[in-house]
Design an enzyme around this catalytic site. Structure first.
Site, PDB file in Angstrom:
ATOM      1  N   GLY A   1      -8.366  20.273  18.825  1.00 24.52           N
ATOM      2  CA  GLY A   1      -8.106  21.757  18.790  1.00 24.52           C
ATOM      3  C   GLY A   1      -8.396  22.270  20.363  1.00 24.52           C
ATOM      4  O   GLY A   1      -8.765  21.589  21.289  1.00 24.52           O
ATOM      5  N   GLY A   2      -8.557  23.686  20.481  1.00 22.06           N
ATOM      6  CA  GLY A   2      -8.816  24.253  21.744  1.00 22.06           C
ATOM      7  C   GLY A   2     -10.372  24.324  21.729  1.00 22.06           C
ATOM      8  O   GLY A   2     -10.846  24.757  22.683  1.00 22.06           O
TER       9      GLY A   2
ATOM     10  N   ASN B   1       9.395   0.246  -2.068  1.00 20.56           N
ATOM     11  CA  ASN B   1       9.220   0.158  -0.321  1.00 20.56           C
ATOM     12  C   ASN B   1       9.394  -1.421  -0.166  1.00 20.56           C
ATOM     13  O   ASN B   1       8.601  -2.117   0.535  1.00 20.56           O
ATOM     14  CB  ASN B   1       7.602   0.438   0.014  1.00 20.56           C
ATOM     15  CG  ASN B   1       6.360  -0.403  -0.880  1.00 20.56           C
ATOM     16  OD1 ASN B   1       6.541  -0.554  -1.969  1.00 20.56           O
ATOM     17  ND2 ASN B   1       5.686  -0.727   0.156  1.00 20.56           N
TER      18      ASN B   1
ATOM     19  N   ARG C   1      20.257  -6.255  -2.665  1.00 25.86           N
ATOM     20  CA  ARG C   1      20.171  -7.575  -3.019  1.00 25.86           C
ATOM     21  C   ARG C   1      19.849  -8.098  -4.491  1.00 25.86           C
ATOM     22  O   ARG C   1      20.215  -8.958  -4.863  1.00 25.86           O
ATOM     23  CB  ARG C   1      19.379  -8.707  -1.799  1.00 25.86           C
ATOM     24  CG  ARG C   1      19.743  -8.693  -0.412  1.00 25.86           C
ATOM     25  CD  ARG C   1      19.088 -10.043   0.187  1.00 25.86           C
ATOM     26  NE  ARG C   1      17.807  -9.748   0.619  1.00 25.86           N
ATOM     27  CZ  ARG C   1      17.032  -9.256   1.502  1.00 25.86           C
ATOM     28  NH1 ARG C   1      17.986  -8.490   2.419  1.00 25.86           N
ATOM     29  NH2 ARG C   1      15.924  -8.874   1.612  1.00 25.86           N
TER      30      ARG C   1
ATOM     31  N   ASP D   1       0.444   3.684   6.067  1.00 24.60           N
ATOM     32  CA  ASP D   1       0.728   3.573   4.618  1.00 24.60           C
ATOM     33  C   ASP D   1       0.520   4.678   3.665  1.00 24.60           C
ATOM     34  O   ASP D   1       1.264   5.031   2.971  1.00 24.60           O
ATOM     35  CB  ASP D   1       0.021   2.278   4.201  1.00 24.60           C
ATOM     36  CG  ASP D   1       0.629   0.913   4.638  1.00 24.60           C
ATOM     37  OD1 ASP D   1       1.650   0.867   4.754  1.00 24.60           O
ATOM     38  OD2 ASP D   1      -0.118   0.005   4.711  1.00 24.60           O
TER      39      ASP D   1
ATOM     40  N   GLU E   1       1.096  -1.411   8.247  1.00 26.04           N
ATOM     41  CA  GLU E   1       0.352  -0.190   8.796  1.00 26.04           C
ATOM     42  C   GLU E   1       0.164   0.118  10.107  1.00 26.04           C
ATOM     43  O   GLU E   1       0.607   0.891  10.825  1.00 26.04           O
ATOM     44  CB  GLU E   1      -1.152  -0.398   8.165  1.00 26.04           C
ATOM     45  CG  GLU E   1      -2.243   0.615   8.719  1.00 26.04           C
ATOM     46  CD  GLU E   1      -1.766   2.037   8.351  1.00 26.04           C
ATOM     47  OE1 GLU E   1      -1.329   2.250   7.122  1.00 26.04           O
ATOM     48  OE2 GLU E   1      -1.952   3.040   9.133  1.00 26.04           O
TER      49      GLU E   1
ATOM     50  N   VAL F   1       7.779  -3.728   8.283  1.00 25.50           N
ATOM     51  CA  VAL F   1       6.667  -2.885   9.094  1.00 25.50           C
ATOM     52  C   VAL F   1       5.347  -2.680   8.187  1.00 25.50           C
ATOM     53  O   VAL F   1       5.450  -2.608   6.864  1.00 25.50           O
ATOM     54  CB  VAL F   1       6.926  -1.503   9.346  1.00 25.50           C
ATOM     55  CG1 VAL F   1       5.864  -0.513   9.735  1.00 25.50           C
ATOM     56  CG2 VAL F   1       8.167  -1.665  10.284  1.00 25.50           C
TER      57      VAL F   1
ATOM     58  N   GLN G   1       0.825  -1.345  -0.092  1.00 27.05           N
ATOM     59  CA  GLN G   1       0.035  -0.031  -0.042  1.00 27.05           C
ATOM     60  C   GLN G   1       0.838   1.300   0.115  1.00 27.05           C
ATOM     61  O   GLN G   1       0.647   2.105  -0.792  1.00 27.05           O
ATOM     62  CB  GLN G   1      -0.888  -0.075   1.134  1.00 27.05           C
ATOM     63  CG  GLN G   1      -1.862   1.124   1.148  1.00 27.05           C
ATOM     64  CD  GLN G   1      -2.741   1.139   2.438  1.00 27.05           C
ATOM     65  OE1 GLN G   1      -3.347   2.333   2.699  1.00 27.05           O
ATOM     66  NE2 GLN G   1      -2.959   0.317   3.236  1.00 27.05           N
ATOM     67  N   SER G   2       1.783   1.466   0.906  1.00 26.42           N
ATOM     68  CA  SER G   2       2.546   2.847   0.995  1.00 26.42           C
ATOM     69  C   SER G   2       3.146   3.193  -0.333  1.00 26.42           C
ATOM     70  O   SER G   2       2.830   4.232  -0.588  1.00 26.42           O
ATOM     71  CB  SER G   2       3.540   2.781   2.236  1.00 26.42           C
ATOM     72  OG  SER G   2       4.528   1.795   1.773  1.00 26.42           O
TER      73      SER G   2
END
Ligand code: CAO
Length: 483
Positions: A302-303, A151, A159, A223, A194, A192, A72-73
């Site tokens: 947020g605030g 990736n 290799r 990803d 997701e 690695v 995916q990534s």
């Protein structure tokens, strides 16, 4: 020789001529200066195109991507580059392809949605990268392309013999862009996926409820998020290459990408050193904070305090909810809507600090009102008076939403083996680069086209390559001994 006497008339004529000449010189100098100023102001760019908007090509026209990505990534990154107009050549293992072609299959014998939704607008070539002939083809592709994106697990590209040194020597202009799970350090050799990245990037420690375990999110921030970061790195490297003429390595570690998206929580971690986080509902509930940022349920990041509230029909529809933000400037409008106008002047409710210890009661009261309306009714009523709310849209609703189809964010494409399917188009809209979303390629669909048209192999050479087993599945080709 005696000096020739010039008549007054002739002298006058000469003076006029001289002054006209001076004027021409001055004018020329002025024009040259103006041109130089215009050039400087244009920063060396060509004149603005006079072509109608959207007809001056695409943003990444002419950029060739050697796409060595899978799962995916990486594919997210190269699909975005393809949407922007780059020619993306996806290299896949003969007979197998990207593993996701067969993962989570919903239509027997057809490429999965996992694959098709991440590999649109690309071309596919099959090459056994460990076969000597395959290596030769890859070297030609390296010379032909601008960017190699990969990736693989750490070390896999080396290799194959495709070290940075080899690639840079073969094509000094090539940009080599990689996604890895971790950057240099104790975990750099790890594989690695997701959720590993969501956890290692700090993001999974903060969603969920205080009393519960950590939670991962369905948004693929590890990803797709990292793929997006990588695409930005690639485009920046392409821009820098215009000045330097050379390629460079671009690395995005998934841990780093996730942390970048979760940076507000690192902000809160540091604030915690200076006192409690007052916008977290646990503050209002009088629960003390520990040493690390706690899970915050549906508290707003947020605030402005916010929460998810039930709407009409919630008993039968798990998505009949709305996110409601009690933004300070519209507090009066909220009080009027929910039938509590007295809260506008009540010192316990009138100011944001006064409301903090009462947030749970406030949201319970607002919910009594939202439960009388559908989420879309709440949306309409609140937006009319500028109260920010967000209906919880199910994926079914997203798939059917006409406005998303209209903008090209959700696109239907036709596929020869699976039929019509929905995919997510380009979320980035450009006024002069129009995205064309094409279906994903079949495995090796463009192998011969790329070998012949792009890499210049003759028909006889292609037949030889085929027979060598470098581009066909081992069981089909008379596979030569791998190197
Ligand atoms: N021809 C011949 N061999 C090929 C090939 C081709 N066209 N394409 C890939 N291969 C080989 C690789 O060379 C590698 O072989 P070796 O390990 O023997 O050198 C092998 O296929 C497997 O590659 P891999 O290790 O990358 O794949 P995996 O399924 O074992 O691991 C993943 C997958 C994603 C965990 C790992 O690639 C990874 O950690 N990538 C970096 C992080 C990342 O992008 N993760 C996100 C994945 S999306 O959730």
């Amino acid at each position: 020789m005696p000096k020739r006497k010039t008549s007054t008339k002739a002298r006058q004529k000469l003076a006029v001529k001289k002054s006209a000449g001076k004027k021409v010189v001055k004018l020329k100098a002025k024009k040259t200066a103006a041109k130089a100023t215009a050039k400087a102001a244009a920063n060396g760019l060509p004149r603005p195109s006079a072509k109608p908007w959207g007809q001056a090509g695409k943003a990444l026209d002419g950029v060739r991507i050697l796409d060595f990505t899978h799962v995916q990534s990486g594919p997210t990154c190269t699909q975005l580059l393809a949407y922007m107009g780059a020619d993306v050549i996806k290299v896949e293992r003969p007979g197998v392809g990207d593993i996701t072609r067969g993962q989570l299959r919903d239509v027997k014998g057809a490429d999965s949605l996992y694959f098709t939704m991440l590999n649109g607008s690309k071309r596919s070539i099959t090459i056994d990268s460990k076969h000597p002939k395959g290596k030769e083809i890859l070297d030609r592709l390296i010379k032909h392309c601008d960017v190699l994106v990969e990736n693989f697990a750490p070390g896999a590209l080396d290799r194959m013999g495709l070290t940075w040194e080899h690639i840079h020597k073969t094509n000094p202009r090539m940009i080599v862009a990689s996604v890895k799970g971790f950057g240099p350090g104790p975990y750099e050799d790890c594989k690695v996926y997701e959720n590993v990245a969501q956890c290692a990037g700090g993001a999974a420690s903060t969603p969920g409820f205080r009393e519960g375990p950590p939670l991962v999110t369905g948004a693929q921030i590890g990803d797709s998020g990292t793929g997006l970061h990588l695409a930005f790195g690639i485009v920046s490297a392409l821009y820098q290459r215009i000045r330097t003429g050379r390629g460079q390595r671009v690395l995005c570690a998934m841990q780093d990408g996730v942390l970048n998206l979760a940076r507000v929580k690192l902000r809160d971690q540091q604030r915690l050193g200076h006192g409690p986080l007052t916008e977290y509902s646990q503050y209002g509930e009088g629960i003390s904070f520990g040493k690390a940022v706690p899970r915050a349920g549906n508290d707003s990041g947020g605030g402005q305090p916010g929460w998810i509230l039930k709407c009409k029909g919630w008993e039968n529809d798990p998505d009949s909810y709305i996110y409601f933000i009690t933004q300070a400037p519209v507090w009066g409008a909220i009080c009027d809507l929910i039938g509590k106008p007295e809260w506008k002047s009540d010192p316990d409710y009138a100011t944001p600090p006064a409301r903090l210890p009462r947030l749970r009661h406030i949201f319970d009261t607002i919910e009594q009102w939202t439960m009388t309306k559908t989420k879309f009714e709440v949306m309409d009523i609140c937006n009319a008076v500028d109260i920010p709310v967000g209906p919880i849209l199910s994926m079914k609703e997203i798939a059917e939403e006409p406005s998303l189809r209209k903008t090209g964010t959700v696109v239907e494409v036709d596929h020869p083996t699976r039929g019509k399917y929905l995919t997510v188009g380009n979320p980035i809209k450009m006024s002069d680069s129009i995205t064309e979303v094409r279906r994903s390629p079949l495995l090796g669909e463009h192998t011969e086209e790329i070998l012949g048209k792009e890499l210049g192999y003759s028909k006889a050479e292609i037949a030889e390559i085929k027979a060598s087993g470098a581009i066909t599945a081992p069981e089909k080709g008379a596979r030569a001994e791998a190197a």
